[in-house]
Design a protein around this motif. Structure first.
Motif, PDB file in Angstrom:
ATOM      1  N   GLN A  99      43.550 -90.240  36.459  1.00 20.81           N
ATOM      2  CA  GLN A  99      44.610 -89.450  37.087  1.00 20.81           C
ATOM      3  C   GLN A  99      45.921 -89.630  36.346  1.00 20.81           C
ATOM      4  OE1 GLN A  99      44.189 -87.188  39.616  1.00 20.81           O
ATOM      5  NE2 GLN A  99      46.271 -86.594  39.012  1.00 20.81           N
ATOM      6  N   CYS A 100      46.198 -90.835  35.871  1.00 15.91           N
ATOM      7  CA  CYS A 100      47.399 -91.049  35.051  1.00 15.91           C
ATOM      8  C   CYS A 100      47.394 -90.125  33.834  1.00 15.91           C
ATOM      9  CB  CYS A 100      47.476 -92.502  34.584  1.00 15.91           C
ATOM     10  SG  CYS A 100      47.986 -93.675  35.865  1.00 15.91           S
ATOM     11  N   ALA A 112      48.204-100.207  31.811  1.00 13.96           N
ATOM     12  CA  ALA A 112      47.214 -99.389  31.113  1.00 13.96           C
ATOM     13  C   ALA A 112      47.444 -97.907  31.376  1.00 13.96           C
ATOM     14  CB  ALA A 112      45.809 -99.798  31.540  1.00 13.96           C
ATOM     15  N   GLY A 113      47.860 -97.581  32.593  1.00 16.97           N
ATOM     16  CA  GLY A 113      48.122 -96.180  32.919  1.00 16.97           C
ATOM     17  C   GLY A 113      49.170 -95.571  32.021  1.00 16.97           C
ATOM     18  N   ARG A 114      50.199 -96.332  31.718  1.00 18.49           N
ATOM     19  CA  ARG A 114      51.252 -95.828  30.831  1.00 18.49           C
ATOM     20  C   ARG A 114      50.711 -95.589  29.426  1.00 18.49           C
ATOM     21  NH1 ARG A 114      56.621 -98.901  31.467  1.00 18.49           N
ATOM     22  NH2 ARG A 114      55.239-100.667  31.095  1.00 18.49           N
ATOM     23  N   GLU A 115      49.871 -96.505  28.937  1.00 17.25           N
ATOM     24  CA  GLU A 115      49.309 -96.359  27.591  1.00 17.25           C
ATOM     25  C   GLU A 115      48.337 -95.183  27.519  1.00 17.25           C
ATOM     26  OE1 GLU A 115      50.418 -98.105  24.999  1.00 17.25           O
ATOM     27  OE2 GLU A 115      51.825 -98.915  26.471  1.00 17.25           O
ATOM     28  N   VAL A 116      47.534 -95.021  28.548  1.00 13.33           N
ATOM     29  CA  VAL A 116      46.598 -93.901  28.598  1.00 13.33           C
ATOM     30  C   VAL A 116      47.357 -92.578  28.608  1.00 13.33           C
ATOM     31  CG1 VAL A 116      44.918 -92.727  30.090  1.00 13.33           C
ATOM     32  CG2 VAL A 116      44.720 -95.195  29.654  1.00 13.33           C
ATOM     33  N   ARG A 143      41.379 -89.964  22.571  1.00 17.70           N
ATOM     34  CA  ARG A 143      41.916 -91.320  22.473  1.00 17.70           C
ATOM     35  C   ARG A 143      42.183 -91.893  23.857  1.00 17.70           C
ATOM     36  NH1 ARG A 143      41.488 -96.113  20.898  1.00 17.70           N
ATOM     37  NH2 ARG A 143      43.433 -97.310  20.743  1.00 17.70           N
ATOM     38  N   ALA A 144      42.655 -91.063  24.781  1.00 19.86           N
ATOM     39  CA  ALA A 144      42.880 -91.532  26.151  1.00 19.86           C
ATOM     40  C   ALA A 144      41.578 -92.000  26.782  1.00 19.86           C
ATOM     41  CB  ALA A 144      43.508 -90.423  26.987  1.00 19.86           C
ATOM     42  N   ASP A 157      38.014 -96.500  28.608  1.00 19.18           N
ATOM     43  CA  ASP A 157      36.810 -97.323  28.482  1.00 19.18           C
ATOM     44  C   ASP A 157      37.161 -98.760  28.095  1.00 19.18           C
ATOM     45  OD1 ASP A 157      35.126 -95.228  29.137  1.00 19.18           O
ATOM     46  OD2 ASP A 157      34.680 -94.705  27.051  1.00 19.18           O
ATOM     47  N   ASP A 158      38.069 -98.897  27.128  1.00 18.57           N
ATOM     48  CA  ASP A 158      38.451-100.236  26.655  1.00 18.57           C
ATOM     49  C   ASP A 158      39.125-101.041  27.766  1.00 18.57           C
ATOM     50  OD1 ASP A 158      37.417 -99.631  24.185  1.00 18.57           O
ATOM     51  OD2 ASP A 158      39.367 -99.215  23.243  1.00 18.57           O
ATOM     52  N   PHE A 159      40.082-100.420  28.457  1.00 19.43           N
ATOM     53  CA  PHE A 159      40.781-101.127  29.524  1.00 19.43           C
ATOM     54  C   PHE A 159      39.836-101.507  30.650  1.00 19.43           C
ATOM     55  CE2 PHE A 159      44.883 -99.172  27.957  1.00 19.43           C
ATOM     56  CZ  PHE A 159      45.509-100.383  27.685  1.00 19.43           C
ATOM     57  N   CYS A 160      38.944-100.613  31.022  1.00 24.79           N
ATOM     58  CA  CYS A 160      38.008-100.924  32.107  1.00 24.79           C
ATOM     59  C   CYS A 160      37.084-102.065  31.709  1.00 24.79           C
ATOM     60  CB  CYS A 160      37.215 -99.685  32.493  1.00 24.79           C
ATOM     61  SG  CYS A 160      38.196 -98.467  33.423  1.00 24.79           S
ATOM     62  N   GLY A 161      36.662-102.078  30.450  1.00 22.49           N
ATOM     63  CA  GLY A 161      35.842-103.172  29.974  1.00 22.49           C
ATOM     64  C   GLY A 161      36.576-104.506  30.032  1.00 22.49           C
ATOM     65  N   LEU A 162      37.833-104.504  29.614  1.00 24.56           N
ATOM     66  CA  LEU A 162      38.635-105.733  29.656  1.00 24.56           C
ATOM     67  C   LEU A 162      38.892-106.195  31.089  1.00 24.56           C
ATOM     68  CD1 LEU A 162      41.242-104.901  26.855  1.00 24.56           C
ATOM     69  CD2 LEU A 162      39.523-106.735  26.785  1.00 24.56           C
ATOM     70  N   ILE A 163      39.208-105.235  31.954  1.00 27.05           N
ATOM     71  CA  ILE A 163      39.455-105.579  33.360  1.00 27.05           C
ATOM     72  C   ILE A 163      38.203-106.210  33.978  1.00 27.05           C
ATOM     73  CG2 ILE A 163      39.822-104.569  35.651  1.00 27.05           C
ATOM     74  CD1 ILE A 163      41.678-102.509  34.212  1.00 27.05           C
ATOM     75  N   ALA A 164      37.033-105.643  33.654  1.00 32.06           N
ATOM     76  CA  ALA A 164      35.784-106.186  34.190  1.00 32.06           C
ATOM     77  C   ALA A 164      35.546-107.615  33.735  1.00 32.06           C
ATOM     78  CB  ALA A 164      34.615-105.299  33.786  1.00 32.06           C
TER      79      ALA A 164
END
Length: 204
Positions: free
Chosen positions: A113-114, A174-178, A186-187, A192-199
């Motif tokens: 959504q961001c 992460a929302g700001r970067e996305v 790229r977004a 995917d990268d942020f969700c992987g790191l958060i997990a």
């Protein structure tokens, strides 16, 4: 679990008829003006001219420039919250019960959504706004922390309170970067990268 319905103010539909259409036109115009020049340099005149409305109509619906900015922010936050809740509900409907997995699904909905509201994400997370806006953002962030704490069952974890603050802060950044990504591809990669790191952080 039933998928949540769309938030009432997702697309400005407050009431019916000409008043609702005018309110929507003013919000759309305000969005373009605030994103284009920032809050400080935006003027009521530029908003109403873009909306094809009168100054009186803006004051009737919102009360002034700060109020229309806050209305935009509240609708933006409602869409972000709804997007996260939808993903959590879908995960639960598919049988997912792990709190970390549910959080990651909600984070993905939020980040997507961001991206859809990239212009507003940049505006609101950039800190520009009327007096008191940053305090309002902090209150919203605190509510996100409370909601996320319930989702990941922070009270059942030794580091739960610290973890939920870290995860919520990382997701917001992460929302700001996305939103700032050059392309949608790229977004998507960043999401995917942020969700992987958060997990991985949440699982430790």
């Amino acid at each position: 679990m039933t998928t949540p319905t769309a938030p009432q103010n997702a697309a400005h539909p407050r009431g019916n008829g000409r008043a609702a259409l005018m309110r929507a036109a003013l919000l759309d115009a305000a969005r373009a003006v605030f994103v284009g020049v920032g809050y400080i340099d935006a003027s009521v005149t530029s908003i109403v001219e873009k909306a094809g409305a009168s100054v009186g109509s803006l004051y009737h619906h919102f009360g002034g420039k700060p109020d229309v900015f806050i209305a935009l922010y509240e609708e933006y936050e409602a869409r972000c919250s709804h997007a996260a809740a939808i993903e959590v509900a879908r995960a639960r409907e598919s049988g997912e019960a792990d709190p970390v997995s549910l959080f990651v699904r909600g984070a993905r909905g939020y980040l997507e959504q961001c991206r859809r509201d990239a212009d507003l994400t940049a505006l609101f997370l950039g800190g520009d706004g009327p007096p008191g806006f940053n305090a309002m953002r902090r209150r919203v962030a605190a509510e996100w922390v409370r909601q996320n704490g319930r989702l990941i069952r922070a009270g059942e974890r030794r580091n739960g309170e610290a973890l939920v603050v870290v995860l919520t802060t990382v997701t917001g950044t992460a929302g700001r970067e996305v939103a700032a990504a050059d392309t949608d591809k790229r977004a998507a990669e960043l999401i995917d990268d942020f969700c992987g790191l958060i997990a991985r952080v949440a699982a430790d």
